[in-house]
Design a protein around this motif. Structure first.
Motif, mmCIF file in Angstrom:
data_model
loop_
_atom_site.group_PDB
_atom_site.id
_atom_site.type_symbol
_atom_site.label_atom_id
_atom_site.label_comp_id
_atom_site.label_asym_id
_atom_site.label_seq_id
_atom_site.Cartn_x
_atom_site.Cartn_y
_atom_site.Cartn_z
ATOM 1 N N LYS A 9 37.079 27.062 80.695
ATOM 2 C CA LYS A 9 38.258 26.554 81.407
ATOM 3 C C LYS A 9 37.900 26.126 82.830
ATOM 4 C CE LYS A 9 40.653 30.342 80.873
ATOM 5 N NZ LYS A 9 39.711 31.158 80.080
ATOM 6 N N SER A 10 36.717 26.497 83.276
ATOM 7 C CA SER A 10 36.315 26.205 84.654
ATOM 8 C C SER A 10 35.869 24.753 84.808
ATOM 9 C CB SER A 10 35.174 27.134 85.074
ATOM 10 O OG SER A 10 34.724 26.813 86.376
ATOM 11 N N GLN A 63 43.609 28.630 77.894
ATOM 12 C CA GLN A 63 43.042 29.637 77.005
ATOM 13 C C GLN A 63 43.290 29.280 75.545
ATOM 14 O OE1 GLN A 63 41.220 32.374 77.663
ATOM 15 N NE2 GLN A 63 41.078 32.813 75.475
ATOM 16 N N ASP A 64 44.478 28.810 75.234
ATOM 17 C CA ASP A 64 44.804 28.448 73.852
ATOM 18 C C ASP A 64 43.936 27.299 73.356
ATOM 19 O OD1 ASP A 64 46.735 30.409 73.668
ATOM 20 O OD2 ASP A 64 48.369 29.083 74.278
ATOM 21 N N VAL A 65 43.705 26.321 74.227
ATOM 22 C CA VAL A 65 42.855 25.187 73.850
ATOM 23 C C VAL A 65 41.417 25.654 73.644
ATOM 24 C CG1 VAL A 65 41.900 22.986 74.626
ATOM 25 C CG2 VAL A 65 44.318 23.483 74.990
ATOM 26 N N GLN A 66 40.962 26.547 74.510
ATOM 27 C CA GLN A 66 39.607 27.083 74.376
ATOM 28 C C GLN A 66 39.437 27.810 73.039
ATOM 29 O OE1 GLN A 66 38.482 30.182 77.195
ATOM 30 N NE2 GLN A 66 36.437 29.307 77.381
ATOM 31 N N THR A 67 40.423 28.614 72.679
ATOM 32 C CA THR A 67 40.374 29.330 71.403
ATOM 33 C C THR A 67 40.378 28.358 70.230
ATOM 34 O OG1 THR A 67 41.519 31.228 72.368
ATOM 35 C CG2 THR A 67 41.553 31.040 69.971
ATOM 36 N N MET A 68 41.178 27.312 70.336
ATOM 37 C CA MET A 68 41.233 26.311 69.272
ATOM 38 C C MET A 68 39.892 25.594 69.122
ATOM 39 S SD MET A 68 42.923 24.851 66.881
ATOM 40 C CE MET A 68 44.627 25.334 67.192
ATOM 41 N N MET A 69 39.259 25.258 70.242
ATOM 42 C CA MET A 69 37.956 24.586 70.188
ATOM 43 C C MET A 69 36.902 25.490 69.561
ATOM 44 S SD MET A 69 38.076 22.668 73.919
ATOM 45 C CE MET A 69 36.468 21.861 73.788
ATOM 46 N N GLN A 111 33.403 23.876 67.947
ATOM 47 C CA GLN A 111 32.989 22.833 68.884
ATOM 48 C C GLN A 111 32.072 23.357 69.982
ATOM 49 O OE1 GLN A 111 36.446 20.761 70.336
ATOM 50 N NE2 GLN A 111 37.052 20.064 68.297
ATOM 51 N N GLY A 112 31.698 24.632 69.911
ATOM 52 C CA GLY A 112 30.805 25.196 70.905
ATOM 53 C C GLY A 112 30.947 26.702 70.950
ATOM 54 N N PHE A 113 30.425 27.306 72.024
ATOM 55 C CA PHE A 113 30.558 28.747 72.225
ATOM 56 C C PHE A 113 31.200 28.992 73.586
ATOM 57 C CE2 PHE A 113 26.697 27.837 74.513
ATOM 58 C CZ PHE A 113 26.642 28.773 75.541
ATOM 59 N N ALA A 114 31.626 30.220 73.821
ATOM 60 C CA ALA A 114 32.296 30.544 75.079
ATOM 61 C C ALA A 114 31.743 31.838 75.656
ATOM 62 C CB ALA A 114 33.800 30.664 74.869
#
Length: 290
Positions: free
Chosen positions: A191-192, A222-228, A233-236
């Motif tokens: 998100k940064s 946060q919701d978009v990050q979880t969806m990705m 689409q990657g890692f977090a």
């Protein structure tokens, strides 16, 4: 109708003299006469008789005077009511993370007189709203862009420390054969928007795993990050408390090199009583670790 012109009219009516009224209102006599003329033009009636001694209300002027007194009182009551309502507001900007919810739930329980209003958005949106005084405070990780820290009126206090984890979509590590291969072949979803944070992650991942990522994808919330993540689409890099407990994401602790400190950022130019109460509440309870 301008409420200030109403005040000028009432002062002229009370003094019976445009010059004295102008002195009391700290404006020129010509300005006073101009404003009275504008009122007479606006309402298409004569409000004053001009005399050698000063001025007197006409019959229509007397009616206007009585109504103006009521309007002025109503306006004062409205302003007081609005100030009273807004004085209890605490407009707080959040990025959609979930692991600090209990902190504000406890605060709301302790201070039921505070009207806590939450606004959600991206880092860029929240920082802009804070700087432009649309929000009293925002809650963000300490890796927030250095741009916001450059404003002398912005202050911050630590509120929560969270240990970060590598979070991969289901079966990702098995697919690539190792954590190292997964890191170097997938983009970081974050998100940064802070380049220094990206470099921090690259450096510390390289220290721990001998490799790092080469691409960054920014999630708005946060919701978009979880969806990705769910869409592979990657890692977090996230605190475990931000990971959906019902998901099949693969999570690996990163150790002390990756500790996310959550902070409350606020502006000294937009301080009110509810914000002072929140800061006091945080200072009394200390930093929460999760």
């Amino acid at each position: 109708m301008d409420i200030q012109k109403l005040d000028y009219f009432l002062t002229a009516a009370d003094t019976g003299n445009f010059t004295q009224a102008a002195d009391q209102c700290r404006i020129a006599q010509t300005t006073m006469s101009k404003y009275i003329a504008q009122l007479e033009s606006e309402f298409n009636c004569k409000l004053f008789y001009r005399t050698n001694k000063g001025c007197e209300l006409t019959d229509q002027g007397q009616i206007f005077y009585e109504k103006a007194l009521v309007m002025k009182k109503d306006y004062a009551n409205l302003v007081a009511a609005l100030k009273q309502d807004h004085s209890r507001d605490l407009n707080l900007g959040l990025d959609g993370s979930h692991f600090y919810v209990s902190l504000f739930t406890d605060f709301q329980t302790a201070y039921r007189d505070v009207n806590l209003k939450a606004a959600f958005g991206s880092e860029k949106e929240l920082v802009s709203d804070l700087v432009h005084q649309r929000l009293h405070a925002i809650v963000m990780p300490d890796n927030i862009s250095e741009k916001v820290r450059s404003y002398p009126e912005i202050r911050s206090i630590d509120i929560l420390k969270a240990l970060d984890y590598l979070v991969f979509p289901p079966n990702t590590v098995r697919h690539f054969g190792s954590i190292e291969k997964a890191i170097e072949n997938l983009p970081l979803i974050t998100k940064s928007v802070d380049e220094e944070y990206y470099e921090y992650c690259r450096t510390n991942l390289h220290k721990k795993y001998g490799t790092t990522f080469h691409e960054v994808r920014v999630a708005r919330s946060q919701d978009v990050q979880t969806m990705m993540l769910a869409l592979s689409q990657g890692f977090a890099i996230l605190p475990l408390s931000e990971v959906d407990a019902d998901s099949d994401f693969e999570c690996f602790p990163l150790g002390e090199e990756f500790v996310e400190m959550l902070q409350l950022f606020y502006s000294t130019k937009y301080m009110n009583d509810p914000l002072r109460k929140l800061i006091e509440f945080i200072n009394q309870h200390g930093i929460v670790t999760c």
